[in-house]
Design a protein around this motif. Structure first.
Motif, mmCIF file in Angstrom:
data_model
loop_
_atom_site.group_PDB
_atom_site.id
_atom_site.type_symbol
_atom_site.label_atom_id
_atom_site.label_comp_id
_atom_site.label_asym_id
_atom_site.label_seq_id
_atom_site.Cartn_x
_atom_site.Cartn_y
_atom_site.Cartn_z
ATOM 1 N N ALA A 140 0.811 -1.208 0.000
ATOM 2 C CA ALA A 140 0.000 0.000 0.000
ATOM 3 C C ALA A 140 0.850 1.266 0.000
ATOM 4 O O ALA A 140 0.440 2.304 -0.505
ATOM 5 N N GLY A 141 2.067 1.176 0.546
ATOM 6 C CA GLY A 141 2.917 2.353 0.597
ATOM 7 C C GLY A 141 3.899 2.436 -0.546
ATOM 8 O O GLY A 141 4.703 3.352 -0.612
ATOM 9 N N ALA A 142 3.836 1.503 -1.467
ATOM 10 C CA ALA A 142 4.800 1.457 -2.563
ATOM 11 C C ALA A 142 4.268 2.185 -3.794
ATOM 12 O O ALA A 142 3.097 2.470 -3.921
ATOM 13 N N SER A 143 5.174 2.484 -4.722
ATOM 14 C CA SER A 143 4.747 3.067 -5.989
ATOM 15 C C SER A 143 3.940 2.032 -6.755
ATOM 16 O O SER A 143 4.272 0.856 -6.739
ATOM 17 N N ARG A 144 2.916 2.461 -7.449
ATOM 18 C CA ARG A 144 1.987 1.531 -8.081
ATOM 19 C C ARG A 144 2.316 1.334 -9.555
ATOM 20 O O ARG A 144 2.699 2.252 -10.248
ATOM 21 N N GLU A 145 2.084 0.139 -10.031
ATOM 22 C CA GLU A 145 2.257 -0.145 -11.450
ATOM 23 C C GLU A 145 0.982 0.205 -12.207
ATOM 24 O O GLU A 145 0.979 0.335 -13.411
ATOM 25 N N TRP A 146 -0.135 0.283 -11.504
ATOM 26 C CA TRP A 146 -1.385 0.696 -12.136
ATOM 27 C C TRP A 146 -2.111 1.608 -11.158
ATOM 28 O O TRP A 146 -1.872 1.563 -9.961
ATOM 29 N N ARG A 147 -2.961 2.464 -11.664
ATOM 30 C CA ARG A 147 -3.667 3.416 -10.824
ATOM 31 C C ARG A 147 -5.045 2.869 -10.482
ATOM 32 O O ARG A 147 -5.877 2.648 -11.343
ATOM 33 N N THR A 148 -5.286 2.660 -9.209
ATOM 34 C CA THR A 148 -6.562 2.073 -8.820
ATOM 35 C C THR A 148 -7.678 3.115 -8.723
ATOM 36 O O THR A 148 -8.840 2.790 -8.894
ATOM 37 N N GLU A 149 -7.319 4.390 -8.426
ATOM 38 C CA GLU A 149 -8.370 5.373 -8.192
ATOM 39 C C GLU A 149 -9.248 5.555 -9.420
ATOM 40 O O GLU A 149 -10.472 5.448 -9.362
ATOM 41 N N SER A 150 -8.647 5.860 -10.552
ATOM 42 C CA SER A 150 -9.428 6.114 -11.751
ATOM 43 C C SER A 150 -10.150 4.850 -12.201
ATOM 44 O O SER A 150 -11.285 4.903 -12.679
ATOM 45 N N GLY A 151 -9.507 3.723 -12.059
ATOM 46 C CA GLY A 151 -10.135 2.464 -12.464
ATOM 47 C C GLY A 151 -11.337 2.141 -11.606
ATOM 48 O O GLY A 151 -12.401 1.779 -12.119
ATOM 49 N N VAL A 152 -11.202 2.262 -10.295
ATOM 50 C CA VAL A 152 -12.315 1.966 -9.394
ATOM 51 C C VAL A 152 -13.469 2.917 -9.647
ATOM 52 O O VAL A 152 -14.641 2.542 -9.541
ATOM 53 N N GLY A 153 -13.173 4.123 -10.022
ATOM 54 C CA GLY A 153 -14.224 5.090 -10.315
ATOM 55 C C GLY A 153 -15.068 4.693 -11.511
ATOM 56 O O GLY A 153 -16.206 5.160 -11.654
ATOM 57 N N ARG A 154 -14.531 3.834 -12.375
ATOM 58 C CA ARG A 154 -15.271 3.397 -13.557
ATOM 59 C C ARG A 154 -16.072 2.119 -13.301
ATOM 60 O O ARG A 154 -16.818 1.669 -14.176
ATOM 61 N N LEU A 155 -15.907 1.537 -12.126
ATOM 62 C CA LEU A 155 -16.621 0.302 -11.815
ATOM 63 C C LEU A 155 -18.092 0.591 -11.515
ATOM 64 O O LEU A 155 -18.422 1.614 -10.921
ATOM 65 N N THR A 156 -18.948 -0.335 -11.898
ATOM 66 C CA THR A 156 -20.356 -0.220 -11.523
ATOM 67 C C THR A 156 -20.486 -0.563 -10.039
ATOM 68 O O THR A 156 -19.542 -1.073 -9.416
ATOM 69 N N GLU A 157 -21.637 -0.286 -9.485
ATOM 70 C CA GLU A 157 -21.842 -0.592 -8.062
ATOM 71 C C GLU A 157 -21.628 -2.078 -7.789
ATOM 72 O O GLU A 157 -21.017 -2.459 -6.802
ATOM 73 N N ARG A 158 -22.132 -2.913 -8.687
ATOM 74 C CA ARG A 158 -22.005 -4.364 -8.513
ATOM 75 C C ARG A 158 -20.546 -4.798 -8.626
ATOM 76 O O ARG A 158 -20.092 -5.678 -7.894
ATOM 77 N N GLU A 159 -19.812 -4.181 -9.529
ATOM 78 C CA GLU A 159 -18.400 -4.507 -9.692
ATOM 79 C C GLU A 159 -17.598 -4.069 -8.463
ATOM 80 O O GLU A 159 -16.680 -4.769 -8.039
ATOM 81 N N ARG A 160 -17.966 -2.932 -7.887
ATOM 82 C CA ARG A 160 -17.286 -2.475 -6.670
ATOM 83 C C ARG A 160 -17.555 -3.436 -5.516
ATOM 84 O O ARG A 160 -16.662 -3.737 -4.722
ATOM 85 N N GLU A 161 -18.789 -3.911 -5.421
ATOM 86 C CA GLU A 161 -19.122 -4.886 -4.379
ATOM 87 C C GLU A 161 -18.318 -6.171 -4.579
ATOM 88 O O GLU A 161 -17.818 -6.755 -3.617
ATOM 89 N N THR A 162 -18.183 -6.573 -5.833
ATOM 90 C CA THR A 162 -17.427 -7.784 -6.143
ATOM 91 C C THR A 162 -15.966 -7.608 -5.774
ATOM 92 O O THR A 162 -15.344 -8.496 -5.166
ATOM 93 N N LEU A 163 -15.388 -6.457 -6.117
ATOM 94 C CA LEU A 163 -13.988 -6.189 -5.790
ATOM 95 C C LEU A 163 -13.784 -6.193 -4.279
ATOM 96 O O LEU A 163 -12.779 -6.710 -3.773
ATOM 97 N N GLN A 164 -14.725 -5.633 -3.558
ATOM 98 C CA GLN A 164 -14.636 -5.604 -2.098
ATOM 99 C C GLN A 164 -14.596 -7.025 -1.527
ATOM 100 O O GLN A 164 -13.786 -7.332 -0.645
ATOM 101 N N LEU A 165 -15.434 -7.897 -2.064
ATOM 102 C CA LEU A 165 -15.479 -9.276 -1.583
ATOM 103 C C LEU A 165 -14.227 -10.049 -1.994
ATOM 104 O O LEU A 165 -13.749 -10.907 -1.255
ATOM 105 N N ILE A 166 -13.690 -9.743 -3.170
ATOM 106 C CA ILE A 166 -12.419 -10.345 -3.584
ATOM 107 C C ILE A 166 -11.330 -9.957 -2.584
ATOM 108 O O ILE A 166 -10.513 -10.775 -2.176
ATOM 109 N N GLY A 167 -11.342 -8.689 -2.190
ATOM 110 C CA GLY A 167 -10.356 -8.210 -1.224
ATOM 111 C C GLY A 167 -10.466 -8.888 0.124
ATOM 112 O O GLY A 167 -9.489 -8.968 0.875
ATOM 113 N N ARG A 168 -11.645 -9.397 0.438
ATOM 114 C CA ARG A 168 -11.849 -10.115 1.699
ATOM 115 C C ARG A 168 -11.504 -11.593 1.583
ATOM 116 O O ARG A 168 -11.694 -12.370 2.518
ATOM 117 N N GLY A 169 -11.027 -11.977 0.381
ATOM 118 C CA GLY A 169 -10.564 -13.347 0.203
ATOM 119 C C GLY A 169 -11.624 -14.339 -0.212
ATOM 120 O O GLY A 169 -11.402 -15.550 -0.136
#
Length: 221
Positions: A140-169
């Motif tokens: 989280a503190g390292a330089s990123r190879e891809w930008r998550t902010e702009s990408g996450v902003g393009r996700l639909t609500e359902r896609e954001r929910e899916t990403l959140q659950l992926i993050g929870r394993g």
């Protein structure tokens, strides 16, 4: 269904023998080769086309990180599970950047090793909780190879929910149950999220979920 083809890469003969014995006795799995260093691992993987590679980090000639980067850069490359120790966080971090699908602690019980192979083969991320907590702090503190902010902003609500659950394993099946959709629909969501975030695989989506703030706390247990 054909057997899951596994390549074992470790310079320790005892570990290689133990892993081979474990894999060969599991129905639906077979060992297609053993490598004693990273260079040999790359050569054998290209020759035998395994589905999953169990990759040690510290090996002669070419280390496991370089070998992982080489294999994961290929279009039809195998899934790579990196074998790591608690005190090798920097290797875990670099392995994720190199394209590893997951991490397996060397003291993991046999059942976890077999589960890891199945999970990687199914295209999902395997991040052991002990590794994940420290990995996310580092990443989280390292330089990123891809930008998550702009990408996450393009996700639909359902896609954001899916990403959140992926993050929870959660697995695709668990996500499907949580969202009351089919596993096929979840796979579609995951494919779209990968494309929108420019992420390489599901393991990077776990990190993206933390970096973007969709998952605010690390999993317990």
């Amino acid at each position: 269904m054909s057997a899951i083809r596994v390549l074992i890469a470790d310079d320790n003969a005892v570990i290689r023998a133990s892993l081979r014995l474990l894999v060969e006795h599991e129905p639906g799995m077979s060992v297609v080769g053993e490598a004693t260093d990273g260079e040999e691992a790359v050569d054998l993987a290209r020759a035998h086309r395994p589905d999953v590679v169990l990759m040690d980090v510290q090996m002669p000639r070419m280390n496991g990180l370089e070998a992982t980067r080489s294999l994961c850069s290929e279009a039809a490359g195998p899934r790579v599970i990196v074998l790591t120790m608690f005190d090798l966080d920097e290797y875990v971090f670099e392995a994720l950047r190199a394209g590893a699908s997951g991490f397996l602690l060397k003291n993991s019980p046999p059942s976890e090793v077999l589960r890891a192979i199945h999970v990687a083969h199914d295209g999902e991320a395997l991040l052991a909780p002990e590794v994940t907590r420290r990995l996310i702090d580092r990443f989280a503190g390292a330089s990123r190879e891809w930008r998550t902010e702009s990408g996450v902003g393009r996700l639909t609500e359902r896609e954001r929910e899916t990403l959140q659950l992926i993050g929870r394993g959660m697995s695709n099946g668990e996500i499907a149950a949580a969202l009351f959709v089919t596993p096929t629909t979840v796979r579609t969501y995951v494919s779209r999220i990968l494309s929108k975030l420019g992420a390489r695989d599901r393991a990077q989506l776990v990190v993206a979920a933390y970096e973007s703030g969709l998952v605010g706390t690390l999993p317990s247990g």
